[in-house]
Design a protein around this motif. Structure first.
Motif, PDB file in Angstrom:
ATOM      1  N   GLU A  19       0.809  -1.216   0.000  1.00 28.61           N
ATOM      2  CA  GLU A  19       0.000   0.000   0.000  1.00 28.61           C
ATOM      3  C   GLU A  19       0.845   1.268   0.000  1.00 28.61           C
ATOM      4  O   GLU A  19       0.401   2.301  -0.478  1.00 28.61           O
ATOM      5  CB  GLU A  19      -0.923   0.031   1.226  1.00 28.61           C
ATOM      6  CG  GLU A  19      -2.067  -0.942   1.152  1.00 28.61           C
ATOM      7  CD  GLU A  19      -2.876  -1.011   2.448  1.00 28.61           C
ATOM      8  OE1 GLU A  19      -2.495  -0.343   3.441  1.00 28.61           O
ATOM      9  OE2 GLU A  19      -3.880  -1.727   2.460  1.00 28.61           O
ATOM     10  N   ASN A  20       2.057   1.201   0.524  1.00 26.90           N
ATOM     11  CA  ASN A  20       2.853   2.415   0.699  1.00 26.90           C
ATOM     12  C   ASN A  20       4.052   2.532  -0.218  1.00 26.90           C
ATOM     13  O   ASN A  20       4.789   3.502  -0.128  1.00 26.90           O
ATOM     14  CB  ASN A  20       3.267   2.548   2.165  1.00 26.90           C
ATOM     15  CG  ASN A  20       2.061   2.847   3.021  1.00 26.90           C
ATOM     16  OD1 ASN A  20       1.479   3.912   2.922  1.00 26.90           O
ATOM     17  ND2 ASN A  20       1.650   1.882   3.814  1.00 26.90           N
ATOM     18  N   THR A  21       4.259   1.576  -1.086  1.00 28.77           N
ATOM     19  CA  THR A  21       5.312   1.697  -2.084  1.00 28.77           C
ATOM     20  C   THR A  21       4.893   2.798  -3.051  1.00 28.77           C
ATOM     21  O   THR A  21       3.823   2.738  -3.637  1.00 28.77           O
ATOM     22  CB  THR A  21       5.522   0.366  -2.829  1.00 28.77           C
ATOM     23  OG1 THR A  21       5.892  -0.617  -1.870  1.00 28.77           O
ATOM     24  CG2 THR A  21       6.607   0.495  -3.882  1.00 28.77           C
ATOM     25  N   THR A  23       4.234   5.853  -2.135  1.00 31.99           N
ATOM     26  CA  THR A  23       3.503   6.881  -1.406  1.00 31.99           C
ATOM     27  C   THR A  23       4.493   7.920  -0.894  1.00 31.99           C
ATOM     28  O   THR A  23       5.559   7.580  -0.396  1.00 31.99           O
ATOM     29  CB  THR A  23       2.750   6.250  -0.204  1.00 31.99           C
ATOM     30  OG1 THR A  23       1.882   5.247  -0.706  1.00 31.99           O
ATOM     31  CG2 THR A  23       1.958   7.282   0.559  1.00 31.99           C
ATOM     32  N   SER A  25       4.064  10.232   1.647  1.00 36.47           N
ATOM     33  CA  SER A  25       4.139  10.370   3.098  1.00 36.47           C
ATOM     34  C   SER A  25       2.972   9.653   3.759  1.00 36.47           C
ATOM     35  O   SER A  25       1.942   9.409   3.136  1.00 36.47           O
ATOM     36  CB  SER A  25       4.139  11.848   3.505  1.00 36.47           C
ATOM     37  OG  SER A  25       2.911  12.445   3.171  1.00 36.47           O
ATOM     38  N   ILE A  26       3.176   9.324   5.027  1.00 39.94           N
ATOM     39  CA  ILE A  26       2.140   8.678   5.831  1.00 39.94           C
ATOM     40  C   ILE A  26       2.213   9.264   7.241  1.00 39.94           C
ATOM     41  O   ILE A  26       3.186   9.920   7.601  1.00 39.94           O
ATOM     42  CB  ILE A  26       2.347   7.149   5.905  1.00 39.94           C
ATOM     43  CG1 ILE A  26       3.731   6.831   6.445  1.00 39.94           C
ATOM     44  CG2 ILE A  26       2.101   6.480   4.584  1.00 39.94           C
ATOM     45  CD1 ILE A  26       3.843   5.442   6.979  1.00 39.94           C
ATOM     46  N   PRO A  69       7.224   6.976   4.187  1.00 37.81           N
ATOM     47  CA  PRO A  69       6.885   5.591   4.534  1.00 37.81           C
ATOM     48  C   PRO A  69       8.098   4.676   4.440  1.00 37.81           C
ATOM     49  O   PRO A  69       9.062   4.964   3.731  1.00 37.81           O
ATOM     50  CB  PRO A  69       5.833   5.211   3.487  1.00 37.81           C
ATOM     51  CG  PRO A  69       6.126   6.086   2.328  1.00 37.81           C
ATOM     52  CD  PRO A  69       6.669   7.378   2.904  1.00 37.81           C
TER      53      PRO A  69
END
Length: 182
Positions: A19-21, A23, A25-26, A69
């Motif tokens: 899900e965060n590849t 992205t 920022s988280i 992330p």
């Protein structure tokens, strides 16, 4: 039951990575949840060789801060693989998050074998030179490069180590609230 829990943790970990590849920022909360999942898997694998604590200062609400992330896992993996590899029991990894001046400071410490000043200097050098042939420092080099590319030269990673006592990796990041772009 332990096998079922392990599979559940592994699935949760894989979902987070997928899900965060890519992205930008988280929230700090999501990264910490992932780190807790990762450390739970390591605890299942290694038993008492790997124990951990996640300490967030009272003035920090993790949902309100944004970071890159997948920033912490390679540091924690190094602490587990290199720092605690020779421990049979009592290994400890501590993640401590605080606000220091204008930085969000994330300190990751282990009580493993540590490094001599010469070994530490060689590691620092390989990270700065971004050599990819050194194996163990690829993840750390990538973290340093990502921090500097996204946040600027004022931010980054510092390492400290004492033979027989362990290693500390300190990440200094800008304070980015969830309402601000990274």
């Amino acid at each position: 039951r332990e096998v079922a829990n392990s599979i559940k943790m592994l699935g949760k970990s894989m979902r987070y990575v997928l899900e965060n590849t890519g992205t930008a920022s988280i929230t700090l909360r999501r990264e910490l949840d992932y780190i807790e999942t990762y450390l739970t898997i390591q605890k299942i694998r290694f038993g008492d060789r790997v124990n951990y604590s996640l300490l967030v200062e009272d003035d920090i609400v993790p949902e309100n801060y944004m970071i890159l992330p997948l920033l912490l896992q390679p540091v924690i993996e190094n602490a587990t693989v290199h720092g605690l590899e020779k421990r049979d029991t009592g290994g400890q990894i501590e993640v401590h998050i605080s606000l220091v001046e204008e930085y969000l400071q994330i300190l990751i410490k282990d009580n493993g074998c540590g490094m001599t000043e010469e070994e530490l200097e060689q590691l620092r050098k390989s990270i700065q030179e971004q050599k990819v042939d050194t194996g163990g420092s690829i993840g750390l080099s990538n973290i340093q490069r990502r921090i500097r590319l996204c946040y600027g030269e004022a931010y980054g990673m510092m390492m400290y180590s004492t033979p027989g006592e362990g290693t500390s990796v300190q990440l200094n990041l800008p304070v980015k609230h969830s309402s601000e772009p990274v």
